[in-house]
Design an enzyme around this catalytic site. Sequence first.
Site, short mmCIF file in Angstrom:
data_model
loop_
_atom_site.label_atom_id
_atom_site.label_comp_id
_atom_site.label_asym_id
_atom_site.label_seq_id
_atom_site.Cartn_x
_atom_site.Cartn_y
_atom_site.Cartn_z
N HIS A 1 33.63 73.98 16.41
CA HIS A 1 33.99 72.71 17.06
C HIS A 1 34.49 71.65 16.09
O HIS A 1 34.16 70.47 16.18
CB HIS A 1 32.79 72.15 17.84
CG HIS A 1 33.21 71.32 19.03
ND1 HIS A 1 33.49 69.97 18.93
CD2 HIS A 1 33.39 71.65 20.33
CE1 HIS A 1 33.81 69.51 20.12
NE2 HIS A 1 33.76 70.50 21.00
N ASP B 1 32.89 73.87 28.39
CA ASP B 1 33.06 73.95 26.93
C ASP B 1 31.72 74.03 26.21
O ASP B 1 30.68 73.61 26.73
CB ASP B 1 33.81 72.71 26.41
CG ASP B 1 35.28 72.73 26.75
OD1 ASP B 1 35.69 73.58 27.56
OD2 ASP B 1 36.02 71.88 26.23
N ASP B 2 31.79 74.53 24.97
CA ASP B 2 30.73 74.44 23.95
C ASP B 2 29.59 75.44 24.12
O ASP B 2 28.66 75.45 23.32
CB ASP B 2 30.13 73.03 23.87
CG ASP B 2 31.14 71.99 23.46
OD1 ASP B 2 32.28 72.38 23.13
OD2 ASP B 2 30.82 70.80 23.47
N HIS C 1 30.58 70.66 30.43
CA HIS C 1 29.96 71.33 29.28
C HIS C 1 28.68 72.02 29.74
O HIS C 1 27.76 71.36 30.25
CB HIS C 1 29.63 70.32 28.17
CG HIS C 1 30.84 69.60 27.65
ND1 HIS C 1 31.43 68.55 28.33
CD2 HIS C 1 31.58 69.80 26.51
CE1 HIS C 1 32.47 68.12 27.63
NE2 HIS C 1 32.59 68.86 26.54
N HIS D 1 37.11 78.47 21.93
CA HIS D 1 36.95 77.03 21.67
C HIS D 1 36.68 76.80 20.18
O HIS D 1 36.08 75.80 19.81
CB HIS D 1 35.83 76.47 22.52
CG HIS D 1 35.83 74.98 22.67
ND1 HIS D 1 36.98 74.24 22.85
CD2 HIS D 1 34.80 74.08 22.67
CE1 HIS D 1 36.67 72.96 22.96
NE2 HIS D 1 35.36 72.83 22.85
#
Length: 465
Positions: free
Chosen positions: A347, A292-293, A434, A343
Amino acid sequence: MRQKLVYFVLPIMLILGIVLFFVFSSNDSDSDTSEKQGAKETETEQSAYPGVNIITEVLEEEAYHLAIHYPEFDDEQLNKKMNDYVSKSKQEFLQEVEDTEELSQGHNASFYLSFDIYPVVENVYSIVFTKESFFGGANGMQISKIFIPDIENNQFIDQKNIVKDTEESREEIYQKLLHAFKNDEAYSPFFFEEELQKWIDDENNTFSNVYLTDESIIFKFDKYEVTAGVAGFPEIAIPLVEMQDLLTDKWKERLDVPDQTAEDSEPPKPNEEQGLEQEVPAGKKRVALTFDDGPHPSNTQEILKLLDEHQAKATFFMLGNRAVFYPDIVKEVAAKGHEIGNHTWSHKDLTTLSNEEIREEFQQTDDVILSVLGVSPTAFRPPYGAINDQVTDVIGIPSTLWTIDTLDWKSHDPDQVLSIVKENVQDGSIILMHDIHATTVEAVELVLDYLEAEGYAFVTVSDIN
């Protein structure tokens, strides 16, 4: 002699004691601040734009979470103005958290400061900040701020030096904006003509809501400023060719409308060239590694190398506001046959947003990845795993969560990440990591070695689901 030595040593000890008192007092103060603020992570990365780095600060607390992204330049004078704005914005939020008695444990308050960057001409960019804070409810403060740095001359450009400000020019700008709002299907139902008139007539209006791209001049309005809140932050883009007579002579000369040229080459389409389907031997255990991210300019590429070494596939849930900075890395991930997921743009906890804001967070990222790859993301993961019926209805596709949270963002300990995987992995596990952390790269190598030795095949989340 001993008496003289005492007289000599005592003052020194007294001074040393005073110094140590202040040192420890200072350390105690720092410690208290650290405990109050929790684990903070700050990272500086190179961007795809010459002379511009990206600073990211993430702070997780029981009562709130905070995510800040802002640019850094080579010149300290430019950085000071930017840092002052960021610091003031952050402190205002923390003060409001302190003053809000209703906050209970859990992520009840959120602060997001993100920016978009638009090249204008060589060494000139438009930096468009979006600042949002939420305190336990769906509604919150949302405003924007625009900076136009000239990094060659180490100065910020004032919008009033770009746009002519006369009675005649204001009337013409008003007419262009009025026509655009009334003919925009998204804005027209929520447009307040009288508020636009007030805006253009305001003597204190210095066009600070104006920014430039290499093709257009954009008027960006705050939420509720000239439309109902459901319209979000309305933007009206007017092509430079239509604004020539409304620009100052200096900027009329400096700006130029670029030629519309075709793309140099077709980007790779993972579904067509590489394919996401994998042949896994019958009966073999499967596991999905997810990241993620990202993307991250170096960490993501290091992870790709490790995945190659193990002939492993994974899923990368990308943030739109990072993908737009690193399109080449997005292409590389796809070209290697990995799955790309959405995603959101910045965020945010989607359960705190309105339908329109949820849709915008999702769609902006979808659009960026589509423009880079020619295909849309094939999976979606909500930030923080925060999902409800409203989010599901607006997004319209299932959410992909995880079965193992490695807490790599918290521990930054590769051995601890591996330990969590060992204790919890089973056939069909979806592992959350991540790719923005350097320590996660080390952890990925350990995890890949272990899972391969245990007989697992590495697949994408779409293969698991």
